[in-house]
Motif scaffolding. Structure first.
Motif, mmCIF file in Angstrom:
data_model
loop_
_atom_site.group_PDB
_atom_site.id
_atom_site.type_symbol
_atom_site.label_atom_id
_atom_site.label_comp_id
_atom_site.label_asym_id
_atom_site.label_seq_id
_atom_site.Cartn_x
_atom_site.Cartn_y
_atom_site.Cartn_z
ATOM 1 N N ASN A 80 0.846 -1.206 0.000
ATOM 2 C CA ASN A 80 0.000 0.000 0.000
ATOM 3 C C ASN A 80 0.881 1.255 0.000
ATOM 4 N N ALA A 81 0.227 2.429 0.135
ATOM 5 C CA ALA A 81 0.952 3.702 0.061
ATOM 6 C C ALA A 81 1.985 3.832 1.176
ATOM 7 N N ARG A 82 1.618 3.388 2.361
ATOM 8 C CA ARG A 82 2.553 3.452 3.491
ATOM 9 C C ARG A 82 3.776 2.576 3.225
ATOM 10 N N GLY A 83 3.536 1.408 2.664
ATOM 11 C CA GLY A 83 4.635 0.512 2.303
ATOM 12 C C GLY A 83 5.564 1.157 1.283
ATOM 13 N N LEU A 84 4.966 1.865 0.318
ATOM 14 C CA LEU A 84 5.788 2.548 -0.690
ATOM 15 C C LEU A 84 6.616 3.657 -0.045
ATOM 16 N N PHE A 115 -4.153 0.299 -5.781
ATOM 17 C CA PHE A 115 -2.828 0.203 -6.405
ATOM 18 C C PHE A 115 -2.488 1.426 -7.250
ATOM 19 N N GLU A 116 -3.514 2.051 -7.813
ATOM 20 C CA GLU A 116 -3.258 3.125 -8.795
ATOM 21 C C GLU A 116 -2.313 4.199 -8.250
ATOM 22 N N PRO A 117 -2.608 4.786 -7.071
ATOM 23 C CA PRO A 117 -1.693 5.826 -6.570
ATOM 24 C C PRO A 117 -0.318 5.274 -6.170
ATOM 25 N N VAL A 118 -0.284 4.019 -5.709
ATOM 26 C CA VAL A 118 0.998 3.408 -5.320
ATOM 27 C C VAL A 118 1.884 3.242 -6.550
ATOM 28 N N VAL A 119 1.295 2.660 -7.605
ATOM 29 C CA VAL A 119 2.084 2.406 -8.816
ATOM 30 C C VAL A 119 2.491 3.726 -9.471
ATOM 31 N N GLU A 163 11.931 5.577 1.399
ATOM 32 C CA GLU A 163 12.872 5.996 2.449
ATOM 33 C C GLU A 163 14.114 5.105 2.458
ATOM 34 N N ALA A 164 13.900 3.827 2.162
ATOM 35 C CA ALA A 164 15.012 2.864 2.202
ATOM 36 C C ALA A 164 15.844 2.895 0.915
ATOM 37 N N GLY A 165 15.427 3.706 -0.058
ATOM 38 C CA GLY A 165 16.196 3.818 -1.294
ATOM 39 C C GLY A 165 16.039 2.655 -2.259
ATOM 40 N N VAL A 166 14.905 1.964 -2.138
ATOM 41 C CA VAL A 166 14.649 0.811 -3.001
ATOM 42 C C VAL A 166 14.395 1.253 -4.454
ATOM 43 N N GLU A 167 14.837 0.445 -5.418
ATOM 44 C CA GLU A 167 14.642 0.797 -6.839
ATOM 45 C C GLU A 167 13.612 -0.076 -7.544
ATOM 46 N N HIS A 168 13.324 -1.232 -6.957
ATOM 47 C CA HIS A 168 12.351 -2.144 -7.562
ATOM 48 C C HIS A 168 11.312 -2.509 -6.507
ATOM 49 N N VAL A 169 10.035 -2.352 -6.853
ATOM 50 C CA VAL A 169 8.985 -2.740 -5.916
ATOM 51 C C VAL A 169 8.009 -3.692 -6.606
ATOM 52 N N ALA A 170 7.205 -4.342 -5.789
ATOM 53 C CA ALA A 170 6.171 -5.225 -6.329
ATOM 54 C C ALA A 170 4.875 -4.985 -5.556
ATOM 55 N N VAL A 171 3.756 -5.062 -6.265
ATOM 56 C CA VAL A 171 2.446 -4.994 -5.616
ATOM 57 C C VAL A 171 1.795 -6.371 -5.748
ATOM 58 N N PHE A 172 0.823 -6.623 -4.889
ATOM 59 C CA PHE A 172 0.259 -7.967 -4.784
ATOM 60 C C PHE A 172 -1.257 -7.901 -4.949
ATOM 61 N N ALA A 173 -1.739 -8.307 -6.110
ATOM 62 C CA ALA A 173 -3.168 -8.231 -6.411
ATOM 63 C C ALA A 173 -3.786 -9.628 -6.397
ATOM 64 N N ARG A 188 2.931 6.691 -8.165
ATOM 65 C CA ARG A 188 3.960 7.378 -7.392
ATOM 66 C C ARG A 188 5.306 6.654 -7.499
ATOM 67 N N ALA A 189 5.261 5.330 -7.520
ATOM 68 C CA ALA A 189 6.502 4.558 -7.691
ATOM 69 C C ALA A 189 7.138 4.870 -9.048
ATOM 70 N N LEU A 190 6.304 4.943 -10.079
ATOM 71 C CA LEU A 190 6.840 5.228 -11.419
ATOM 72 C C LEU A 190 7.415 6.637 -11.486
ATOM 73 N N GLU A 191 6.716 7.593 -10.850
ATOM 74 C CA GLU A 191 7.229 8.981 -10.816
ATOM 75 C C GLU A 191 8.597 9.036 -10.148
ATOM 76 N N ALA A 192 8.780 8.175 -9.147
ATOM 77 C CA ALA A 192 10.066 8.154 -8.424
ATOM 78 C C ALA A 192 11.121 7.344 -9.184
ATOM 79 N N GLY A 193 10.740 6.860 -10.371
ATOM 80 C CA GLY A 193 11.706 6.141 -11.211
ATOM 81 C C GLY A 193 11.878 4.677 -10.861
ATOM 82 N N LEU A 194 10.943 4.122 -10.082
ATOM 83 C CA LEU A 194 11.060 2.719 -9.694
ATOM 84 C C LEU A 194 10.445 1.803 -10.753
#
Ligand code: MG
Length: 312
Positions: A96-100, A137-141, A105-115, A143-149
């Protein structure tokens, strides 16, 4: 007494299969989140490092899920700090958004969501519906893409659901299509309870192709609960799939079936691919040694047939 020869898989390539496959290692995340024992962070870090050293080209390390739901992975931030920068992609799950936020914060470059491919599992696991999970998922994905993930999307219960039984393939394709449209780079189609069969694999892959989703966007995530995982990998290979998820030692029981076996074991997959002459870049002995070591840490036997056969 003469020593027995080292046993290796007989290598006989089969025509028409991919030359090279990516093994996507999920043991530290999907495996450990489904093990009853809580493993110290130093052991997790060593597990990840051993898997990277064994040649796994991607190792999913942990999940920023709320510790209340998955206490086994409550040390996600600590683990990432301990690991530092790895030489291969090391995705983390963000539910979720909090997880993102925590992943960023941890500087992660690759994330995964679970549908979920089914309504019931979406309700039970995500407290959402089949449609409303997308709103989550929409705002999570985005925002992740905007951050270059890079964002991978898991779709669970693609091959069968413990409450609903059969899952219509159109429903699986529709959920997957929507996740790709949000911007996910790859779908991991999960046989969460291990009931999938070889013919079904081809049918699902072909249905995605008909919906304009090529095999390069798909990964397959099998569980060996009914002993079908490698048969299903074979079916996936015959349909051109080149990414398969696996978990060292078969870590991770199946939370929805009373069975010792969960995820397809990495070393079982390595043995199988090696036998077909398919390149994967992973050192079988190093994975087996890692599984043996990890089973000692967990105090339970390995679920992998190959690890049991090769273990000293
Ligand atoms: Mg799994």
């Amino acid at each position: 007494m003469s020593e027995q020869a080292r046993v290796l898989p007989m290598v006989v390539p089969e025509e028409g299969l991919p030359e090279r496959v990516t093994i996507y290692e999920v043991g530290p995340r999907d495996g450990l989140q489904n093990e009853a024992a809580v493993v110290p962070v130093a052991v997790k870090a060593e597990l990840v490092r051993r898997l990277v050293a064994a040649g796994l080209p991607v190792v999913e390390t942990t999940s920023f899920v709320h510790p209340r739901w998955v206490p086994q992975l409550a040390d996600a931030a600590e683990l990432l700090e301990e690991l530092g920068r790895l030489s291969v992609p090391a995705p983390v799950l963000v539910p979720n958004a909090r997880g993102l936020d925590r992943a960023l914060e941890a500087g992660v470059e690759h994330v995964a969501v679970f549908a979920s491919a089914t309504q019931t599992f979406a309700e039970k696991n995500l407290a959402a519906g089949l449609d409303s999970q997308m709103a989550m998922f929409e705002p999570v994905v985005s925002r992740a893409l905007e951050a270059g993930l890079d964002v991978r999307a898991y779709v669970s219960m693609c091959f069968g659901d413990p409450w609903e039984g059969a899952v219509p393939v159109d429903q699986v394709v529709s959920v997957g299509r929507r996740l790709l449209d949000l911007g996910a780079s790859q779908l991991s189609l999960g046989d969460t309870i291990g009931v999938g069969t070889a013919g079904q694999v081809g049918s699902i892959v072909e249905s995605f192709a008909a919906a304009g989703v090529g095999t390069e966007r798909l990964a397959l995530h099998f569980h060996d609960t009914y002993g079908q995982a490698l048969a299903n990998v074979h079916a996936g290979l015959r349909h051109g799939i080149t990414t398969f998820d696996a978990s060292a030692g078969g870590l991770g029981g199946c939370p929805y079936a009373e069975s010792a076996t969960g995820n397809l074991a990495t070393e079982d997959l390595v043995w199988f691919l090696t036998g077909l002459g398919i390149q994967h870049g992973v050192d079988l002995d190093a994975v087996v040694a890692t599984s043996v070591w990890m089973s000692e840490q967990l105090g339970k036997p390995m679920a992998s047939a190959v690890a049991r056969a090769l273990a000293p």
